[in-house]
Design a protein around this motif. Sequence first.
Motif, PDB file in Angstrom:
ATOM      1  N   GLU A  43     -48.549  32.265   2.202  1.00  0.00           N
ATOM      2  CA  GLU A  43     -47.564  31.893   1.183  1.00  0.00           C
ATOM      3  C   GLU A  43     -46.848  30.602   1.569  1.00  0.00           C
ATOM      4  OE1 GLU A  43     -44.844  34.758  -0.536  1.00  0.00           O
ATOM      5  OE2 GLU A  43     -46.071  36.385   0.264  1.00  0.00           O
ATOM      6  N   ILE A  44     -46.470  30.498   2.847  1.00  0.00           N
ATOM      7  CA  ILE A  44     -45.776  29.309   3.340  1.00  0.00           C
ATOM      8  C   ILE A  44     -46.646  28.072   3.158  1.00  0.00           C
ATOM      9  CG2 ILE A  44     -44.899  28.172   5.421  1.00  0.00           C
ATOM     10  CD1 ILE A  44     -44.064  31.008   6.398  1.00  0.00           C
ATOM     11  N   LEU A  45     -47.923  28.176   3.566  1.00  0.00           N
ATOM     12  CA  LEU A  45     -48.829  27.033   3.493  1.00  0.00           C
ATOM     13  C   LEU A  45     -49.109  26.622   2.050  1.00  0.00           C
ATOM     14  CD1 LEU A  45     -51.267  28.142   6.321  1.00  0.00           C
ATOM     15  CD2 LEU A  45     -49.817  26.106   6.359  1.00  0.00           C
ATOM     16  N   ASN A  46     -49.312  27.602   1.171  1.00  0.00           N
ATOM     17  CA  ASN A  46     -49.547  27.277  -0.244  1.00  0.00           C
ATOM     18  C   ASN A  46     -48.344  26.589  -0.851  1.00  0.00           C
ATOM     19  OD1 ASN A  46     -52.187  28.265  -0.488  1.00  0.00           O
ATOM     20  ND2 ASN A  46     -51.482  30.365  -0.741  1.00  0.00           N
ATOM     21  N   TYR A  54     -46.630  13.368   8.868  1.00  0.00           N
ATOM     22  CA  TYR A  54     -46.150  14.346   9.847  1.00  0.00           C
ATOM     23  C   TYR A  54     -44.737  14.844   9.523  1.00  0.00           C
ATOM     24  CZ  TYR A  54     -44.546  16.259  14.318  1.00  0.00           C
ATOM     25  OH  TYR A  54     -44.028  17.081  15.289  1.00  0.00           O
ATOM     26  N   THR A  55     -43.805  13.916   9.297  1.00  0.00           N
ATOM     27  CA  THR A  55     -42.414  14.292   9.048  1.00  0.00           C
ATOM     28  C   THR A  55     -42.270  15.111   7.771  1.00  0.00           C
ATOM     29  OG1 THR A  55     -41.641  12.315  10.203  1.00  0.00           O
ATOM     30  CG2 THR A  55     -40.061  13.432   8.774  1.00  0.00           C
ATOM     31  N   SER A  56     -42.937  14.666   6.705  1.00  0.00           N
ATOM     32  CA  SER A  56     -42.873  15.397   5.431  1.00  0.00           C
ATOM     33  C   SER A  56     -43.435  16.802   5.593  1.00  0.00           C
ATOM     34  CB  SER A  56     -43.643  14.649   4.341  1.00  0.00           C
ATOM     35  OG  SER A  56     -43.058  13.396   4.080  1.00  0.00           O
ATOM     36  N   CYS A  57     -44.497  16.924   6.363  1.00  0.00           N
ATOM     37  CA  CYS A  57     -45.168  18.214   6.518  1.00  0.00           C
ATOM     38  C   CYS A  57     -44.273  19.232   7.219  1.00  0.00           C
ATOM     39  CB  CYS A  57     -46.485  18.026   7.275  1.00  0.00           C
ATOM     40  SG  CYS A  57     -47.567  19.469   7.167  1.00  0.00           S
ATOM     41  N   TRP A  58     -43.694  18.852   8.385  1.00  0.00           N
ATOM     42  CA  TRP A  58     -42.868  19.846   9.072  1.00  0.00           C
ATOM     43  C   TRP A  58     -41.582  20.148   8.316  1.00  0.00           C
ATOM     44  CZ3 TRP A  58     -37.952  18.758  10.498  1.00  0.00           C
ATOM     45  CH2 TRP A  58     -37.596  17.480  10.880  1.00  0.00           C
ATOM     46  N   ARG A  59     -41.051  19.152   7.600  1.00  0.00           N
ATOM     47  CA  ARG A  59     -39.852  19.410   6.795  1.00  0.00           C
ATOM     48  C   ARG A  59     -40.157  20.373   5.649  1.00  0.00           C
ATOM     49  NH1 ARG A  59     -37.151  13.329   6.588  1.00  0.00           N
ATOM     50  NH2 ARG A  59     -36.060  13.486   8.597  1.00  0.00           N
ATOM     51  N   ILE A  64     -38.568  24.132   4.851  1.00  0.00           N
ATOM     52  CA  ILE A  64     -38.032  24.528   3.539  1.00  0.00           C
ATOM     53  C   ILE A  64     -38.744  25.778   3.029  1.00  0.00           C
ATOM     54  CG2 ILE A  64     -37.845  23.831   1.120  1.00  0.00           C
ATOM     55  CD1 ILE A  64     -37.546  20.914   2.175  1.00  0.00           C
ATOM     56  N   ALA A  65     -40.089  25.809   3.180  1.00  0.00           N
ATOM     57  CA  ALA A  65     -40.875  26.942   2.686  1.00  0.00           C
ATOM     58  C   ALA A  65     -40.530  28.228   3.436  1.00  0.00           C
ATOM     59  CB  ALA A  65     -42.367  26.640   2.814  1.00  0.00           C
ATOM     60  N   ILE A  66     -40.357  28.126   4.744  1.00  0.00           N
ATOM     61  CA  ILE A  66     -40.011  29.300   5.547  1.00  0.00           C
ATOM     62  C   ILE A  66     -38.675  29.878   5.105  1.00  0.00           C
ATOM     63  CG2 ILE A  66     -39.285  30.031   7.859  1.00  0.00           C
ATOM     64  CD1 ILE A  66     -41.471  28.202   8.983  1.00  0.00           C
ATOM     65  N   GLU A  67     -37.686  28.999   4.946  1.00  0.00           N
ATOM     66  CA  GLU A  67     -36.353  29.461   4.549  1.00  0.00           C
ATOM     67  C   GLU A  67     -36.363  30.045   3.144  1.00  0.00           C
ATOM     68  OE1 GLU A  67     -33.958  26.012   5.165  1.00  0.00           O
ATOM     69  OE2 GLU A  67     -33.843  26.305   7.350  1.00  0.00           O
ATOM     70  N   SER A  68     -37.198  29.471   2.258  1.00  0.00           N
ATOM     71  CA  SER A  68     -37.269  29.945   0.880  1.00  0.00           C
ATOM     72  C   SER A  68     -37.999  31.289   0.773  1.00  0.00           C
ATOM     73  CB  SER A  68     -37.979  28.902   0.010  1.00  0.00           C
ATOM     74  OG  SER A  68     -38.223  29.394  -1.285  1.00  0.00           O
ATOM     75  N   SER A 100     -33.734  31.311   8.902  1.00  0.00           N
ATOM     76  CA  SER A 100     -33.285  29.941   9.124  1.00  0.00           C
ATOM     77  C   SER A 100     -33.847  29.431  10.446  1.00  0.00           C
ATOM     78  CB  SER A 100     -31.753  29.893   9.155  1.00  0.00           C
ATOM     79  OG  SER A 100     -31.293  28.603   9.430  1.00  0.00           O
ATOM     80  N   ILE A 101     -34.499  28.268  10.428  1.00  0.00           N
ATOM     81  CA  ILE A 101     -35.060  27.697  11.653  1.00  0.00           C
ATOM     82  C   ILE A 101     -34.628  26.245  11.784  1.00  0.00           C
ATOM     83  CG2 ILE A 101     -37.068  29.236  11.580  1.00  0.00           C
ATOM     84  CD1 ILE A 101     -38.726  26.798  10.713  1.00  0.00           C
ATOM     85  N   GLY A 102     -34.692  25.744  12.986  1.00  0.00           N
ATOM     86  CA  GLY A 102     -34.344  24.355  13.249  1.00  0.00           C
ATOM     87  C   GLY A 102     -35.545  23.431  13.117  1.00  0.00           C
TER      88      GLY A 102
END
Length: 405
Positions: free
Chosen positions: A338-341, A352-357, A361-365, A370-372
């Motif tokens: 779900e996160i990856l999709n 790289y930066t856009s991907c981890w950001r 966002i996906a994890i928190e949603s 909440s992660i750093g």
Amino acid sequence: MEYNKNANGQLANKKSEYPDITHKDSDFSTPAQIKKTFPVLTMEMFTGEMDLPINEQASKLQDLINSCKIDLHEKLSEPPVAMQINTEGGPITLFTKGNFSIITGAAKSRKSFLISLLVAAALAGRIQDLLICKGPGVNILFDTEQAKYKVQQIAKRICSLSEEVNPENLYVYSLRTLEPEKRLEVIGHSIATTPNINMVFIDGIVDLEIDPILQAEQAQRIVMKLMQWSEIYNIHIVCVLHYNKTVATLLGHLGSFAHRKADAIIEVSKSKDDETISIVRAVDCREKEFPPFAFSIAADGLPCILPDYTIEKKTDKDSKQKKPAFSFSQVERGIHEEILNSVFKVDKEQGYTSCWRNIKIAIESITGGSIGDNKAKDFLTCYISDTDIIRKEQPKKKPVYVLSW
């Protein structure tokens, strides 16, 4: 460069040039005693030998496949115990041979003093009735950070703890002045050519490559070496790797890969009540986790285990302050998908930066957790390692990251 004609009459290279994935230590021969113990799996099998004719290449590859195949009828023994820790319920396994473990913690938490206790236990067989090591053999300590004088002082400290003036089964090396790839080569050659090794200790695995914190390939190479050395030579390797400065997780790509492959992750931290005391805790162990213990530095400069020191359990508040909401391995596969999709729903190719950001966002949603930023980068590293995300190189441009399915 020499050439031969192939079946179609075309010129073909007689000897192809391929990178040596195991560096130069793959050229060193294995001692006869170790070869006798491990007749099938050898370091040379991992080097490729691509300059051989096609039929010989296929034969070599088949030998490698056969060495990896599990025979359900073969009687395999459990991994030998490298070190135990004494508890009220009796000794439990701390380290097993054929694996590696990580000692971690913040800077100046006295990780090197814990290493001294572990090496001394390996030499003496027992330290203060807590650490027990029954395996005979040579114990090797590699220090990548400190100068020769300091490393010699550490060696003398170990000798004092083990009550051995000049033990024949202790080899200590200072690798500070060597280039990173040369350090890796020296360690590999020393392990391959030293018979009857019991345990190996590496204080500073981050220094075995130029930048394994930010470079995933370098991190993977170090971890692969640790897995190969430990299994092929039937030893346990104890490594030191620092925590991140801002959050209690292992450093970068190297920390992420090492955490997933290690036999045990052990944390050293200073006591909140008394900074002269260090607390040793199990973070992750494949074996049964041991109860925490404490040690301090005595007046003579030697670490001393404190058997009567009361260690308070970490509260939920402490856990929230020091640890992220969850780790990569705690998330179910379906949630990962779900996160990856969600990450690649709009942009199929991302920097790289856009991907981890977007992962953050996906994890928190999706999970409500909440992660750093560092944890989000760790997730990206894990997804790349599992080939869920592929890093795509581009000519004269920065690489992009795409979903593998």
